[in-house]
Write a protein that holds these residues in place. Structure first.
Motif, mmCIF file in Angstrom:
data_model
loop_
_atom_site.group_PDB
_atom_site.id
_atom_site.type_symbol
_atom_site.label_atom_id
_atom_site.label_comp_id
_atom_site.label_asym_id
_atom_site.label_seq_id
_atom_site.Cartn_x
_atom_site.Cartn_y
_atom_site.Cartn_z
ATOM 1 N N ALA A 1 -0.441 12.993 -4.086
ATOM 2 C CA ALA A 1 -1.253 12.576 -2.961
ATOM 3 C C ALA A 1 -2.420 13.536 -2.765
ATOM 4 O O ALA A 1 -2.259 14.748 -2.948
ATOM 5 C CB ALA A 1 -0.400 12.541 -1.705
ATOM 6 N N PRO A 2 -3.594 13.018 -2.435
ATOM 7 C CA PRO A 2 -4.695 13.926 -2.108
ATOM 8 C C PRO A 2 -4.348 14.684 -0.832
ATOM 9 O O PRO A 2 -3.698 14.131 0.046
ATOM 10 C CB PRO A 2 -5.876 12.986 -1.888
ATOM 11 C CG PRO A 2 -5.281 11.674 -1.574
ATOM 12 C CD PRO A 2 -3.952 11.609 -2.268
ATOM 13 N N SER A 3 -4.752 15.906 -0.759
ATOM 14 C CA SER A 3 -4.349 16.718 0.385
ATOM 15 C C SER A 3 -5.373 17.813 0.626
ATOM 16 O O SER A 3 -5.982 18.321 -0.312
ATOM 17 C CB SER A 3 -2.984 17.339 0.099
ATOM 18 O OG SER A 3 -2.705 18.345 1.039
ATOM 19 N N THR B 1 0.829 -1.207 0.000
ATOM 20 C CA THR B 1 0.000 0.000 0.000
ATOM 21 C C THR B 1 0.863 1.256 0.000
ATOM 22 O O THR B 1 0.587 2.214 -0.731
ATOM 23 C CB THR B 1 -0.904 0.002 1.240
ATOM 24 O OG1 THR B 1 -1.487 -1.281 1.356
ATOM 25 C CG2 THR B 1 -1.970 1.036 1.130
ATOM 26 N N VAL B 2 1.901 1.244 0.830
ATOM 27 C CA VAL B 2 2.765 2.423 0.907
ATOM 28 C C VAL B 2 3.425 2.688 -0.437
ATOM 29 O O VAL B 2 3.524 3.831 -0.886
ATOM 30 C CB VAL B 2 3.826 2.221 2.010
ATOM 31 C CG1 VAL B 2 4.924 3.259 1.894
ATOM 32 C CG2 VAL B 2 3.181 2.284 3.378
ATOM 33 N N LEU B 3 3.846 1.602 -1.085
ATOM 34 C CA LEU B 3 4.553 1.793 -2.356
ATOM 35 C C LEU B 3 3.613 2.201 -3.482
ATOM 36 O O LEU B 3 4.059 2.722 -4.494
ATOM 37 C CB LEU B 3 5.287 0.498 -2.726
ATOM 38 C CG LEU B 3 6.444 0.155 -1.783
ATOM 39 C CD1 LEU B 3 7.016 -1.211 -2.099
ATOM 40 C CD2 LEU B 3 7.534 1.222 -1.865
ATOM 41 N N THR B 4 2.326 1.962 -3.306
ATOM 42 C CA THR B 4 1.395 2.304 -4.381
ATOM 43 C C THR B 4 0.483 3.459 -3.994
ATOM 44 O O THR B 4 -0.599 3.590 -4.552
ATOM 45 C CB THR B 4 0.527 1.089 -4.742
ATOM 46 O OG1 THR B 4 -0.120 0.638 -3.556
ATOM 47 C CG2 THR B 4 1.342 -0.043 -5.314
ATOM 48 N N LEU B 5 0.924 4.268 -3.041
ATOM 49 C CA LEU B 5 0.089 5.414 -2.663
ATOM 50 C C LEU B 5 -0.101 6.321 -3.875
ATOM 51 O O LEU B 5 0.796 6.439 -4.715
ATOM 52 C CB LEU B 5 0.758 6.188 -1.526
ATOM 53 C CG LEU B 5 0.623 5.572 -0.133
ATOM 54 C CD1 LEU B 5 1.394 6.396 0.878
ATOM 55 C CD2 LEU B 5 -0.833 5.488 0.278
ATOM 56 N N PRO B 6 -1.267 6.932 -3.985
ATOM 57 C CA PRO B 6 -1.536 7.745 -5.173
ATOM 58 C C PRO B 6 -0.570 8.917 -5.277
ATOM 59 O O PRO B 6 -0.129 9.460 -4.265
ATOM 60 C CB PRO B 6 -2.966 8.237 -4.948
ATOM 61 C CG PRO B 6 -3.229 8.054 -3.500
ATOM 62 C CD PRO B 6 -2.397 6.904 -3.057
ATOM 63 N N ASP B 7 -0.231 9.265 -6.495
ATOM 64 C CA ASP B 7 0.694 10.364 -6.721
ATOM 65 C C ASP B 7 0.128 11.232 -7.835
ATOM 66 O O ASP B 7 -0.124 10.723 -8.931
ATOM 67 C CB ASP B 7 2.063 9.787 -7.120
ATOM 68 C CG ASP B 7 3.180 10.742 -6.776
ATOM 69 O OD1 ASP B 7 2.933 11.670 -5.991
ATOM 70 O OD2 ASP B 7 4.286 10.558 -7.303
#
Lengths: 313, 127, 103, 583, 100
Positions: free
Chosen positions: A118-120, A110-116
């Motif tokens: 990132a929503p913020s 999951t960490v390696l595939t976090l969206p980029d």
């Protein structure tokens, strides 16, 4: 390369200390490991640009939690050998290890595939910060956007204290929490317990005060003040008041009560609970924080002081 | 740099959560379970921190919303630790033992005897 | 400059890590108690250096808090360390004290 | 559901319902001593009024009540939302708290001559705190606020377990606390993962954004497992029996009737509102399967208990299982989504009938204890003469759980059976029917012992305070009549008929007969029987008793800490894989 | 001016880092608890002092400079105190199991 080393060192150390804390045989070294772990997490939060979080961690993670755990580990030392004999069977340990490995693996993926990218909510948080009157966006989140969470958090802490008190033996209800510590009045402990608290209280109030515009705030400040109080308790310079004292009860609930009252002021002036009328946001936030800070400090100190043990005279 | 630094911490967080869960399940001492709970907790918090850092924008070093949640979370976890440690110490004072393994139900202090067959029911005390 | 500061911070942290390995190995609890001191000075040095490198002034406040709380924690640890006896500084009222390892 | 971020008329009642109990806590703590109970009574009256006001406002609106806190709309701020199920739960909890409050007035009165006493003071604080936390659970539209609510609920629940301060209850409390903390940390982990993916924690905003993916499934699996641990769904129930059986009766009632419903409710929010299209039918089948196992284990082990309070605690375990049967039935195969509909209504109805009936049963158990000085099931003879209302309460509560017309459980079962029939999931029909029989069996067992004529030399039974009896009875009656009130809601009235019509009466009698047979087969000890019957029974019991013992042995194994820990992760893993496999 | 300050910083921080190295070497190499404690408290506190000194030219504002100095003083104070307390614990441990 250098930069990477600076980032990697605490991260790997934290992992190593987490492993050490979990696997080392005796409890006391584990708590020492956890203290080191907490202090290093502070460094990690700075690296992650969470200075507010670093302050909280420095105060709570290493300091107060450390005291809590070491005291318990000393008291429970006699039970360790017996407890170790109850280690689960190899098959269970193996199953647990495999499953925990699965969890780690899933999280790593999951960490390696976090969206980029990132929503913020950073942009939104800054866009609406002007009417709150504070300069620190985290304070804006805590005291305006998500003020309800902060209010509830102060109640959580109070409830933890109620829980701690509920463990008092009936005969000690209304009495003083914890043992009365004595120390040589001319000894080292008494010395530092006289020197450190004045500095600490100034620092605590300062951290509280800058919280509106810079990292800091009521919680971190309150923790420092509570730690200083506990220091004087440990050195036998002061004693915890009996929990039946009315002024103490009032002080404990004053913070959350004022918070709710300011929320109701919002209802009267703007029609919305926890809303601040135009131009009044900053003063009202300060009112809440001023009321919360002593309540939080007292609650934290009392939570650590433990259940009442000594009956009131 | 944001991404690589944050990713490293993310992986460490994943490791900490796994390690802590193992300690929570396997270590028989309640105090160590509480410690392990704190290790898991800090792993989750680190993950929050990573998420916040990745959301940096407009000159902010991180997304303030998860950072604020994080502060609340740390406070809640501390409260939980304090309550658990106090219950544990009180249990030790009251019973002289701290084990959580025995699941002797709180009110069944009398032997369970089957009147119908006259035989004692299976012992159900776990080890 | 900031590269240098980061390098120094990384170096100090590496020293802290090495020291921690030694300290946590014991053999006595007294050795382990040094962990608080080690991080109290080394951790703060690394923080200050790192904070200066990324140009965040508020890191100083973190260091200040850490200095206070590390001191608090080390003192608490020495007071409650399993080896602590009822010497001049660690005495507690024996009637109220339930410490398991009291002599 | 379209995200609605503006406050609706009557929305202001929502923060009121949350905060009023907490204000009561603050006031009670500050005033202290003898005032705590009066403060609690006032708060209960006001809270009940607020709950009714919420219900009427919701009926007038015909839609969810919404309140945007501080005027900051999500995603930045927090919105409170009360849809139909939330309103129903708010009202139910208010009623149950009122009943428990009236009952506890006697048990937790500050003794004369004392300024303040521990348990009488703290009980009221904790009761109010549970209430406020539950209301927060029901109306919070934000996943992190729900986390705070869960923790509030745990912190209020744990001290209730060990209110009497005995060693074993402290152990039970610690097991509960540590396991519950493991559950909430898993929940929080899911919260982080969802925020990382979607940048919001608002349920209404998340719903349209969630999409299939490893991170989302991991989050959902972790959160579900964590919540189940807090609900004590089989096999994650290690903490429940000692905690619920060991607490004082008025506290057990709160724990069993209310506290476990909080995390159950959040599972509904997650599966039906956050990610209705993501979880899939296989995961729901597993969830209901765990529920079915809970019914079987909980009921059979309840039959084998010697103590009334433990029997009721194990009955709670079984009834929790019931709550989860509705998940696969709420799945709409046509759209591949979970929907708000009859199955969900049935689940909520079941939760409410259990809340009312179980509170009444624990209160009755407390009265039994007062009357007899013990709660050994085998020695209850004569209680019916000494305090008939108590026995009536227990029987009514039990009958309500059995699902006899016009109880809420009856209506819930009808709705679920219809849903199972409609979706071709016949196996859940048989689970429901068997479950009804199992419930009946332990109710019949206890009732039979209570109604027995006492031996000539039996010790006299003390009488018990009338207000306590009436409070318990009122709650039991609420549960029994719940079916009638529910038809005013979204449930078609065609489900209710004449309870004395031949068909209904026949079904009831069949259930009672079946339950009696089960009780004879599994109960330990065996109730006294005519000699002929006894011979037949004991022959069959040669098979069934060891079977019961095996179930009990498995239960004991599952309740060992390490096993329960492994189970927790296994459940999470299974959910993760099943959700994954569905797409 | 700035160049001078930079050189000063390099030297002071470099020296500070050296003392941290020395402290750690002492920790690793010294034979017993008391000497290890000695190495740790002396060298690391000096190291921190030098780091603070090296950072002073770069802080903006007197307040931040003061804070840096206060941090160092706090660490010194707690080091001196905790050092004493740890030494006592070590002495007691020594009394309980004297070296063979």
């Amino acid at each position: 390369m250098i930069v990477d080393a600076f980032y990697a060192a605490p991260a790997l150390l934290i992992l190593a200390l987490g492993v050490y804390t979990t696997f080392v045989r005796d409890t006391f070294p584990a708590t020492v490991g956890f203290l080191a772990y907490g202090l290093l997490l502070t460094v990690a939060w700075v690296q992650l640009h969470g200075v507010d979080v670093a302050l909280t961690e420095a105060a709570i993670g290493g300091g107060l939690t450390g005291l809590l755990l070491v005291r318990a580990s000393a008291k429970l030392r006699a039970t360790e050998a017996g407890a170790r004999a109850q280690r689960p069977s190899l098959a269970l340990r193996l199953a647990a290890a495999v499953l925990c490995g699965c969890v780690t693996l899933a999280l790593a993926i999951t960490v390696l595939t976090l969206p980029d990218p990132a929503p913020s909510l950073a942009v939104e948080a800054l866009a609406h910060i002007a009417p709150t009157g504070v300069g620190n966006p985290i304070t804006a989140v805590l005291m305006a956007y998500r003020a309800m969470d902060t209010l509830l958090e102060s109640i959580v802490l109070l409830l933890a204290l109620v829980g701690v008190w509920s463990l008092a033996p009936d005969r000690a209800w209304g009495g003083r929490p914890g043992p009365r510590y004595n120390a040589d009045p001319d000894g080292i402990l008494a010395f530092i317990a006289r020197v450190l608290p004045p500095i600490g209280i100034i620092v605590g109030v300062y951290i509280f005060w800058v919280g509106a515009d810079a990292p800091g705030g009521k919680f971190q400040g309150a923790t420092i003040v509570a730690a200083m109080w506990l220091l004087t308790l440990m050195a036998g310079l002061s004693d915890v008041p009996p929990i039946s004292r009315r002024w103490m009860r009032v002080l404990l609930v004053a913070g959350p009560a004022v918070f709710i009252a300011v929320g109701i002021v919002g209802v009267i002036t703007t029609g919305t609970f926890l809303a601040y009328p135009d131009g009044w946001a900053k003063p009202l936030i300060l009112v809440i924080e001023f009321a919360l800070m002593p309540s939080l400090a007292l609650t934290l100190g009392l939570v650590l002081a433990g259940a009442p043990e000594r009956p009131a005279p | 740099m944001i991404v690589t630094g944050a990713t490293l911490f993310g992986l460490v967080a994943a490791g900490l959560i796994g390690v802590g869960l193992y300690g929570l399940i396997v270590n028989p001492q309640p105090l160590r379970k509480i410690l392990a709970f704190n290790v898991i907790g800090s792993g989750v918090f680190l993950l929050f921190g990573v998420v916040a850092r990745r959301g940096a924008a407009l000159g902010l070093g991180g997304d303030p919303v998860p950072q604020a949640l994080l502060i609340t979370g740390i406070v809640v976890a501390f409260s939980a630790t304090a309550l658990a440690v106090t219950v544990l110490l009180r249990l030790f004072e009251e019973t002289g033992s701290t084990t959580l393994a025995s699941d002797a139900p709180a009110v069944a202090s009398e032997p369970v005897v089957d009147a119908g067959t006259g035989t004692a029911a299976l012992p159900t005390r776990g080890g | 400059m900031s590269e240098f500061l980061l390098a120094a911070a990384g170096f100090v942290l590496a020293m802290v890590a090495l020291g921690l390995v030694r300290v946590l190995r014991g053999p006595d609890d007294a050795d382990r108690l040094m962990a608080g001191q080690l991080l109290g000075s080394g951790g703060i040095a690394a923080l200050l250096l790192g904070g200066a490198a990324i140009g965040d002034g508020s890191v100083v406040d973190v260091s200040l808090t850490l200095a206070l709380l590390a001191a608090f924690a080390s003192i608490a640890f020495t007071k409650f360390a399993p080896g602590a006896d009822d010497g001049d500084d660690a005495a507690t009222d024996p009637a109220r004290d339930h410490r398991a390892d009291a002599p | 559901m379209i995200p609605d971020a503006s406050t609706t008329p009557g929305g202001w009642l929502l923060p009121l319902a949350i905060l009023m109990p907490f204000v009561g806590v603050l006031a009670g703590l500050a005033l202290g001593g003898r005032h705590a109970r009066s403060v609690a009574m006032l708060t209960i009256a006001a809270g009940l009024a607020a709950a009714i006001a919420i219900a009427s406002a919701a009926l007038r609106m015909g839609d969810s009540l919404v309140y945007v806190l501080g005027g900051w709309s999500p995603p930045l701020g927090i919105a409170l939302r009360a849809d139909g199920i939330a309103v129903a739960m708010i009202v139910a909890v208010a009623v149950v708290i009122t009943g428990i409050g009236i009952y506890a007035r006697t048990d937790f009165a500050t003794p004369r001559g004392v300024g303040e006493a521990r348990a009488p003071m703290l009980y009221w604080m904790l009761l109010l705190a549970v209430w406020g936390s539950l209301n927060l659970v029901f109306v919070s539209g934000d996943l992190f606020t729900l986390y705070v609510a869960l923790e509030l609920l745990t912190f209020a629940g744990v001290p209730l377990v060990c209110l009497d301060g005995k060693g074993e209850t402290l152990r039970a409390a610690l097991r509960y606390l540590v396991y519950a903390l493991a559950g909430s940390v898993l929940y929080l982990l899911g919260v982080v993962l969802l925020y990382a993916q979607y940048g919001t924690l608002d349920i209404a905003l998340l719903a349209p954004r969630v999409s299939p993916g490893a991170a989302t499934w991991t989050a959902m699996a972790m959160m579900t497992a964590g919540l189940l641990a807090k609900t004590a769904l089989f096999p994650l129930h290690l903490w429940l029996p000692p905690a619920h059986a060991g607490a004082p009766p008025a506290a057990s009632a709160v724990l069993s009737a209310l506290v476990v419903k909080g995390s159950f409710f959040i599972v509904i929010r997650l599966w039906l509102d956050v990610a209705p299209g993501l979880v899939g039918l296989p995961a729901a089948q597993l969830l209901a399967g765990l529920g079915a196992a809970a019914i079987l284990f909980g009921s059979v082990i309840a039959l084998r208990q010697a103590r009334l309070k433990l029997l009721i605690a194990y009955s709670t375990l079984a009834q929790i299982g019931y709550l989860f049967i509705m998940f696969p039935l709420a799945f709409d195969g046509a759209t591949g989504m979970f929907v708000h509909g009859d199955a969900l209504n049935a689940g909520i109805l079941q939760a409410i009938s259990h809340a009312t009936a179980k509170a009444a049963m624990f209160m009755a158990a407390g009265l039994v204890y007062k009357s007899c000085g013990h709660d050994r099931i085998a020695d209850l003879a004569g209680i019916a003469r000494a305090s008939p209302l108590t026995v009536l309460t227990f029987v009514f509560g039990g009958v309500a759980l059995m699902g006899v017309l016009p109880s809420g459980a009856y209506l819930a079962k009808k709705l679920l059976l219809a849903a199972a029939d409609g979706s071709g999931q016949w196996w859940w029909e048989s689970v429901l029917v068997t479950g009804g029989l199992l419930t009946t069996s332990y109710v019949v067992l206890v009732a039979a012992q209570m109604l027995r004529r006492p031996a000539a030399d039996a010790p006299p039974r003390a009488s018990v305070p009338r207000p306590q009896e009436l409070a318990a009875l009122a709650l039991a009656l609420c549960s029994l009549a719940l079916g009638l009130t529910a038809v005013f809601g979204p449930v078609p009235s065609s489900f209710l008929g004449n309870p004395l019509a031949p068909k209904e009466l026949g079904a009831t009698l069949m259930t009672i007969a079946g339950g009696t047979v089960l009780a004879l087969l599994f109960a330990s000890p065996l109730p006294p029987l005519p000699a002929a019957l006894s011979a037949v029974a004991s022959r069959s019991r040669r098979v069934t008793l060891p079977l019961g013992a095996v179930l009990e042995g498995i239960d004991a194994l599952l309740r060992r800490w390490a096993v329960a820990g492994v189970s927790l992760l296994l459940v999470a893993l299974a959910f993760g894989l099943l959700m994954h496999g569905d797409v | 001016m700035s160049a001078v300050a930079d050189v000063f910083s390099y030297i002071a921080i470099g020296a500070g880092a050296f003392f941290f190295l020395a402290g750690t070497v002492g920790l690793l190499r010294f034979p017993d608890t008391l000497t290890r404690l000695h190495a740790l408290t002396k060298a690391d506190n000096l190291g921190l002092g030098l780091v603070v000194l090296g950072l002073l030219p770069h802080v903006d504002g007197v307040l931040n400079g003061m804070k840096l100095v206060v941090i160092w003083l706090l660490v010194l104070l707690s080091g001196a105190d905790a050092g004493q307390l740890i030494a006592r614990a070590a002495r007691r441990a020594l009394r309980r199991h004297p070296p063979a």
